[in-house]
Design a protein around this motif. Structure first.
Motif, PDB file in Angstrom:
ATOM      1  N   LEU A 170     -13.615   5.073   7.331  1.00  0.00           N
ATOM      2  CA  LEU A 170     -13.236   4.946   5.961  1.00  0.00           C
ATOM      3  C   LEU A 170     -12.221   5.159   5.712  1.00  0.00           C
ATOM      4  O   LEU A 170     -11.409   6.154   6.332  1.00  0.00           O
ATOM      5  N   ASP A 171     -11.524   4.677   4.573  1.00  0.00           N
ATOM      6  CA  ASP A 171     -10.030   4.804   4.419  1.00  0.00           C
ATOM      7  C   ASP A 171     -10.010   4.772   2.723  1.00  0.00           C
ATOM      8  O   ASP A 171     -10.693   3.951   2.095  1.00  0.00           O
ATOM      9  N   VAL A 172      -9.207   5.656   2.186  1.00  0.00           N
ATOM     10  CA  VAL A 172      -8.718   5.484   0.611  1.00  0.00           C
ATOM     11  C   VAL A 172      -7.642   5.139   0.580  1.00  0.00           C
ATOM     12  O   VAL A 172      -6.726   5.893   1.011  1.00  0.00           O
ATOM     13  N   ILE A 173      -7.437   4.105  -0.207  1.00  0.00           N
ATOM     14  CA  ILE A 173      -5.858   3.458  -0.330  1.00  0.00           C
ATOM     15  C   ILE A 173      -5.491   3.454  -1.734  1.00  0.00           C
ATOM     16  O   ILE A 173      -6.350   3.505  -2.756  1.00  0.00           O
ATOM     17  N   ARG A 174      -4.322   3.467  -2.068  1.00  0.00           N
ATOM     18  CA  ARG A 174      -3.916   3.016  -3.427  1.00  0.00           C
ATOM     19  C   ARG A 174      -2.725   2.163  -3.327  1.00  0.00           C
ATOM     20  O   ARG A 174      -1.688   2.327  -2.580  1.00  0.00           O
ATOM     21  N   LYS A 175      -2.456   1.013  -3.993  1.00  0.00           N
ATOM     22  CA  LYS A 175      -1.734  -0.053  -3.842  1.00  0.00           C
ATOM     23  C   LYS A 175      -0.678   0.352  -5.007  1.00  0.00           C
ATOM     24  O   LYS A 175      -0.914   1.125  -5.820  1.00  0.00           O
ATOM     25  N   ARG A 176       0.609  -0.024  -4.298  1.00  0.00           N
ATOM     26  CA  ARG A 176       1.977   0.389  -5.257  1.00  0.00           C
ATOM     27  C   ARG A 176       1.791  -0.025  -6.669  1.00  0.00           C
ATOM     28  O   ARG A 176       1.214  -1.285  -6.932  1.00  0.00           O
ATOM     29  N   GLY A 177       1.753   0.834  -7.655  1.00  0.00           N
ATOM     30  CA  GLY A 177       1.462   0.367  -9.142  1.00  0.00           C
ATOM     31  C   GLY A 177       0.033   0.463  -9.805  1.00  0.00           C
ATOM     32  O   GLY A 177       0.227   0.151 -10.820  1.00  0.00           O
ATOM     33  N   GLU A 178      -0.645   0.532  -8.899  1.00  0.00           N
ATOM     34  CA  GLU A 178      -1.972   0.534  -9.453  1.00  0.00           C
ATOM     35  C   GLU A 178      -2.430   1.868  -9.463  1.00  0.00           C
ATOM     36  O   GLU A 178      -2.268   2.930  -8.841  1.00  0.00           O
ATOM     37  N   PRO A 179      -3.073   2.312 -10.504  1.00  0.00           N
ATOM     38  CA  PRO A 179      -3.758   3.871 -10.767  1.00  0.00           C
ATOM     39  C   PRO A 179      -4.726   4.296 -10.192  1.00  0.00           C
ATOM     40  O   PRO A 179      -5.082   5.528  -9.836  1.00  0.00           O
ATOM     41  N   THR A 180      -5.766   3.126  -9.907  1.00  0.00           N
ATOM     42  CA  THR A 180      -7.131   3.398  -9.190  1.00  0.00           C
ATOM     43  C   THR A 180      -7.067   3.269  -7.740  1.00  0.00           C
ATOM     44  O   THR A 180      -6.678   2.009  -7.075  1.00  0.00           O
ATOM     45  N   THR A 206       0.907  -1.198  -0.109  1.00  0.00           N
ATOM     46  CA  THR A 206       0.015  -0.003  -0.164  1.00  0.00           C
ATOM     47  C   THR A 206       0.822   1.119  -0.005  1.00  0.00           C
ATOM     48  O   THR A 206       1.548   1.672   1.012  1.00  0.00           O
ATOM     49  N   GLU A 207       0.860   2.041  -1.147  1.00  0.00           N
ATOM     50  CA  GLU A 207       1.742   3.239  -1.234  1.00  0.00           C
ATOM     51  C   GLU A 207       1.021   4.508  -0.483  1.00  0.00           C
ATOM     52  O   GLU A 207       1.611   5.111   0.154  1.00  0.00           O
ATOM     53  N   ILE A 208      -0.174   4.714  -0.783  1.00  0.00           N
ATOM     54  CA  ILE A 208      -0.885   5.665  -0.083  1.00  0.00           C
ATOM     55  C   ILE A 208      -2.059   5.251   0.647  1.00  0.00           C
ATOM     56  O   ILE A 208      -2.884   4.236   0.286  1.00  0.00           O
ATOM     57  N   TYR A 209      -2.155   5.616   1.987  1.00  0.00           N
ATOM     58  CA  TYR A 209      -3.381   5.221   3.042  1.00  0.00           C
ATOM     59  C   TYR A 209      -3.969   6.500   3.559  1.00  0.00           C
ATOM     60  O   TYR A 209      -3.087   6.998   4.478  1.00  0.00           O
ATOM     61  N   ALA A 246      -3.372  14.274  -8.405  1.00  0.00           N
ATOM     62  CA  ALA A 246      -3.257  15.633  -8.026  1.00  0.00           C
ATOM     63  C   ALA A 246      -2.098  15.462  -6.696  1.00  0.00           C
ATOM     64  O   ALA A 246      -1.946  14.639  -6.016  1.00  0.00           O
ATOM     65  N   GLU A 247      -1.733  16.705  -6.487  1.00  0.00           N
ATOM     66  CA  GLU A 247      -0.783  16.810  -5.451  1.00  0.00           C
ATOM     67  C   GLU A 247      -1.454  16.866  -3.954  1.00  0.00           C
ATOM     68  O   GLU A 247      -2.562  17.594  -4.045  1.00  0.00           O
ATOM     69  N   PRO A 248      -1.058  16.402  -3.183  1.00  0.00           N
ATOM     70  CA  PRO A 248       0.224  15.938  -2.622  1.00  0.00           C
ATOM     71  C   PRO A 248       0.440  14.526  -3.045  1.00  0.00           C
ATOM     72  O   PRO A 248       1.444  13.890  -2.684  1.00  0.00           O
ATOM     73  N   PHE A 249      -0.574  13.701  -3.670  1.00  0.00           N
ATOM     74  CA  PHE A 249      -0.490  12.487  -4.064  1.00  0.00           C
ATOM     75  C   PHE A 249       0.112  11.979  -4.967  1.00  0.00           C
ATOM     76  O   PHE A 249       0.151  10.656  -5.339  1.00  0.00           O
ATOM     77  N   ALA A 250       0.830  12.941  -5.875  1.00  0.00           N
ATOM     78  CA  ALA A 250       1.433  12.394  -7.082  1.00  0.00           C
ATOM     79  C   ALA A 250       2.915  12.210  -6.788  1.00  0.00           C
ATOM     80  O   ALA A 250       3.455  11.029  -6.724  1.00  0.00           O
ATOM     81  N   THR A 251       3.690  13.216  -6.649  1.00  0.00           N
ATOM     82  CA  THR A 251       5.088  13.325  -6.365  1.00  0.00           C
ATOM     83  C   THR A 251       5.783  13.872  -5.052  1.00  0.00           C
ATOM     84  O   THR A 251       6.593  13.720  -4.572  1.00  0.00           O
ATOM     85  N   THR A 252       4.763  14.939  -4.429  1.00  0.00           N
ATOM     86  CA  THR A 252       5.285  15.718  -3.411  1.00  0.00           C
ATOM     87  C   THR A 252       5.642  15.044  -2.002  1.00  0.00           C
ATOM     88  O   THR A 252       6.837  15.575  -1.521  1.00  0.00           O
TER      89      THR A 252
END
Length: 169
Positions: free
Chosen positions: A103-113, A78-81, A154-160
């Motif tokens: 509630l949680d919004v997560i993004r797995k590493r290498g997944e765009p959605t 999980t890259e973003i939690y 969107a930032e800060p979720f892209a590269t920041t």
């Protein structure tokens, strides 16, 4: 790091201690306050035993908003939690607290959605803790906003976050 440790205390709606840990203050930017935790650190759930955190991570505490966002170093899957929470409250320069609203919004590493998770827990806790209508509305709105922001890159979720994470890796 010379910055003081910050006590991070996530609580449940009834005030009970949930996830809690000590982190290093890294700094602030237009997105909020950034705290970091090096690899091989620990955290606790409530008053339970220490739980190892093998990978480094940083958490962003926005100045406004019903969420916090953790960004995890590889190889963590999980890259973003993002936790949906009440707005973080700084009780002092060395303590921040908020109520975890499930509630949680997560993004797995290498997944765009991104994924929205724990909707069942959110529904259950609305009854158990008696969440007021405005809290339910704010939590649902924050989850929708985060799904779009993380999904759109969107930032800060892209590269920041990578610059902040580099400080603790």
């Amino acid at each position: 790091m010379s910055e003081p440790e910050v006590y991070v205390n996530y609580r449940k709606y009834d005030g009970s201690l949930h996830w809690n840990l000590r982190m290093q203050r890294l700094g602030e930017d237009e997105h909020g306050v950034w705290l970091g935790l090096p690899a091989d650190s620990v955290m606790r759930k409530g008053d339970g035993p220490e739980i190892p955190c093998p990978e480094a991570h940083v958490i962003l505490f926005p100045r406004q908003g019903w969420w916090t966002a953790a960004f995890n170093a590889a190889p963590r899957r999980t890259e973003i939690y993002c936790d949906i929470t009440t707005p973080p409250q700084w009780l002092s320069p060395t303590e921040v607290t908020m109520i975890d609203l499930d509630l949680d919004v997560i993004r797995k590493r290498g997944e765009p959605t991104p994924l929205l998770v724990d909707e069942d827990e959110f529904a259950e806790h609305q009854v158990r803790y008696g969440y007021p209508a405005d809290v339910i509305e704010q939590a649902a709105g924050a989850a929708q906003w985060l799904m779009k922001q993380v999904g759109d890159g969107a930032e800060p979720f892209a590269t920041t976050y990578r610059g902040w994470l580099a400080q603790v890796e």
